[in-house]
Enzyme design. Structure first.
Site, PDB file in Angstrom:
ATOM      1  N   HIS A  20     -48.562-127.154 -43.462  1.00 30.61           N
ATOM      2  CA  HIS A  20     -47.979-128.154 -44.374  1.00 30.61           C
ATOM      3  C   HIS A  20     -48.905-128.544 -45.524  1.00 30.61           C
ATOM      4  CE1 HIS A  20     -44.300-129.293 -42.053  1.00 30.61           C
ATOM      5  NE2 HIS A  20     -44.971-128.681 -41.101  1.00 30.61           N
ATOM      6  N   ASP A  58     -52.447-131.313 -53.018  1.00 27.04           N
ATOM      7  CA  ASP A  58     -51.426-131.649 -52.028  1.00 27.04           C
ATOM      8  C   ASP A  58     -50.634-130.399 -51.674  1.00 27.04           C
ATOM      9  OD1 ASP A  58     -49.872-133.243 -50.383  1.00 27.04           O
ATOM     10  OD2 ASP A  58     -49.589-134.793 -51.900  1.00 27.04           O
TER      11      ASP A  58
HETATM   12  O1  F6P Z   1     -49.017-133.323 -43.783  1.00 29.49           O
HETATM   13  C1  F6P Z   1     -49.951-133.326 -42.814  1.00 29.49           C
HETATM   14  C2  F6P Z   1     -49.807-134.423 -41.782  1.00 29.49           C
HETATM   15  O2  F6P Z   1     -50.678-134.160 -40.729  1.00 29.49           O
HETATM   16  C3  F6P Z   1     -48.408-134.538 -41.233  1.00 29.49           C
HETATM   17  O3  F6P Z   1     -48.149-133.667 -40.201  1.00 29.49           O
HETATM   18  C4  F6P Z   1     -48.392-135.956 -40.797  1.00 29.49           C
HETATM   19  O4  F6P Z   1     -47.102-136.470 -40.743  1.00 29.49           O
HETATM   20  C5  F6P Z   1     -49.190-136.645 -41.870  1.00 29.49           C
HETATM   21  O5  F6P Z   1     -50.107-135.681 -42.332  1.00 29.49           O
HETATM   22  C6  F6P Z   1     -49.841-137.928 -41.372  1.00 29.49           C
HETATM   23  O6  F6P Z   1     -50.922-137.624 -40.564  1.00 29.49           O
HETATM   24  P1  F6P Z   1     -51.335-138.349 -39.215  1.00 29.49           P
HETATM   25  O7  F6P Z   1     -50.479-137.801 -38.126  1.00 29.49           O
HETATM   26  O8  F6P Z   1     -52.768-138.002 -39.059  1.00 29.49           O
HETATM   27  O9  F6P Z   1     -51.112-139.816 -39.405  1.00 29.49           O
END
Ligand code: F6P
Length: 529
Positions: A155, A364
């Site tokens: 992602h 990003d």
């Molecule tokens: O986009 C990467 C990501 O790890 C997503 O999977 C997740 O929703 C977001 O960042 C927030 O991250 P965390 O789970 O560390 O709060």
């Protein structure tokens, strides 16, 4: 074929939950509900001992979640995933903190997840693993004899080998990617960076799409992620009608003043501090705008146990305070930073009210806020998106005002241009942006990825993003959709209209894929602004 999704965090919906939450979670849940399936991952909780997953059934979906121990949370989640991989993948070598103990913890959790998952797998399952926390999971599954189709979606960005290679054990970790049958990336730049790394660091061989590392061959391809455009458009339109939404309150509190909005997790990759500085620069360069426009930055805290995030929290307060003190008036505060999360309803209302959407990450993977901002606009009087060239979304959304977030003067001038942009140009840009995000929405993304993973698609080159809309075409999979547009009446005024500009579903899907092929920018280069 049953679908098995694995992600770092899994939220089990409560029994009476309506289709509210939205975003990726809802799209994946829908894909699971359609096929029947299993969702496996971390519960988000910490417990004293690593126990077997707890299993909960909701309709056709089985949720299997496991807690982490505090030591696992520290090493796997906070340590290696978020102090080493996260900054590294976002090209921030200076913030990358590597520790062998954290790396060992990361590998151990991936091993534990693999063992727990195997007990739940069936022979025909196709397995779709998400995000950087779980890169070696397929290799752990293969080591234990799993032969099912396994896909991975990354992602976030993937940096060039010169950056990724700074990570100790970079080649070992990267080579575990070859255990996947299909690796999905957000953009063509990420595809070429990953393939370049597999070739230069791991001795891989590639034709630009397939990579062979050792005895395994994997396909690496761009699948730019989308949002549920139609659902978000409806939320935003409803916010106008409701007497109780934040949209009404915002109107009252702002009066005639214009609104510039930023919405991001409080994360250094999002460029929040640089954005505040750029807004200050805009007010200094254009003093006539003082008192006439304000910046609302919504920034829910994130990963607060990681020191770099705590530092960002402090810095953003400091910069906003300094700029407000220097530029504000007794009856006007130029910058409001609100460090809390809002519902999707509320966000849709804020986006709709804002004349400018300021999406300026330093780097990003995609940035879905850019897409949400466009989806939420009033077709008859849309706002303008200012978008960082370093967001994956910039490869698809060329009709935004594309900026370099490292240059506060450039961002400041884009804010001025956006605020002064004539309505006809705003509508022209909006219609093209909307058509693009609608043609490549979350349903299109899920379906296209799963078709490719299960081998049901026609061969696709590793491309950037479909931009059918730029060629005046719409394309999507599944249902036919209307593109909201503003029609011009004889007096030259515009009025909201939902004029269908659609092709037949099959033809639309083909058009999106064909256009993706033709419009791919040269690999490795950011989209020119
Ligand atoms: O986009 C990467 C990501 O790890 C997503 O999977 C997740 O929703 C977001 O960042 C927030 O991250 P965390 O789970 O560390 O709060």
């Amino acid at each position: 074929m049953r679908l098995v999704i694995v992600s770092n965090r899994v939220t089990i919906p409560d029994r009476h939950e309506k289709a509210a939450a939205g975003g990726l979670a809802v799209a994946l849940r829908e894909a699971l509900e359609k096929r029947g399936g299993l969702w496996f991952g971390w519960s988000g909780k910490v417990s004293e001992a690593a126990a077997a997953p707890s299993v909960v059934q909701r309709g056709k979906v089985t949720y299997a979640v496991t807690d982490l121990t505090e030591a696992e949370r520290q090493s796997y989640y906070l340590g290696f995933s978020n102090r080493a991989l996260w900054p590294l993948m976002h090209y921030r070598l200076g913030l990358t903190e590597f520790s062998r103990a954290d790396y060992a913890g990361y590998l151990a959790v991936n091993r534990r997840f693999a063992k727990a998952l195997i007990a739940l797998l069936q022979p025909d399952d196709i397995i779709w693993i998400h995000d950087y926390h779980l890169i070696p999971l397929a290799a752990e599954l293969r080591r234990r004899g799993v032969t099912n189709r396994i896909g991975y979606f990354h992602h976030i960005p993937w940096p060039p080998a010169e950056v990724f290679g700074a990570l100790p054990f970079a080649a070992t970790l990267a080579s575990t990617i070859a255990a996947y049958d299909l690796v999905g990336m957000q953009t063509s730049i990420d595809v070429s960076n990953l393939i370049g790394g597999l070739v230069s660091m791991c001795g891989g061989r590639s034709d630009g799409r397939k990579v062979r590392v050792g005895r395994r061959e994997t396909i690496v391809q761009a699948f730019p992620i989308g949002i549920d455009v139609e659902a978000f458009r409806k939320l935003a339109a409803a916010s106008v009608r409701s007497a109780t939404t934040p949209l009404k309150t915002t109107r009252q509190s702002l009066g005639e003043r214009k609104l510039v909005i930023g919405v991001d997790r409080l994360d250094y990759s999002k460029g929040i501090v640089q954005r505040l500085e750029a807004f200050g620069q805009f007010l200094r360069s254009h003093p006539e705008q003082r008192g006439r426009v304000g910046l609302l930055q919504i920034a829910p805290p994130s990963r607060t146990d990681v020191p770099e995030y705590a530092e960002l929290d402090r810095m953003s307060d400091e910069v906003a305070g300094r700029l407000n003190a220097a530029l504000g008036e007794f009856d006007w505060t130029p910058i409001r930073v609100v460090k809390k999360a809002y519902s999707r309803n509320a966000l849709a209302g804020f986006y709709r009210r804002a004349q400018v959407g300021l999406v300026t990450p330093m780097r990003d993977g995609m940035n879905l806020v850019a897409k949400e901002y466009v989806a939420a606009q009033d077709p008859a009087d849309p706002g303008v998106l200012v978008l960082s060239r370093f967001a994956g979304a910039a490869q698809q959304m060329g009709e935004a005002l594309i900026v370099n977030p490292f240059d506060s003067h450039e961002v400041a001038e884009a804010i001025r241009t956006a605020l002064a942009m004539p309505k006809s140009e705003r509508i022209r840009r909006f219609e093209r942006l909307y058509a693009t995000i609608d043609a490549t929405d979350i349903g299109w993304w899920t379906e296209r990825y799963l078709d490719a993973l299960s081998g049901e698609d026609s061969p696709q080159p590793a491309t950037a993003a479909p931009v059918a809309a730029r060629r005046g075409r719409t394309a999507a999979s599944g249902k036919a959709k209307a593109v909201p547009s503003a029609s011009r009446s004889s007096n030259g005024k515009t009025s909201p209209n939902r004029k269908p500009r659609v092709a037949k579903p099959r033809a639309r899907k083909r058009a999106a894929n064909e256009t993706a092929t033709r419009s791919a920018p040269p690999a490795g280069l950011p989209t020119p602004s």
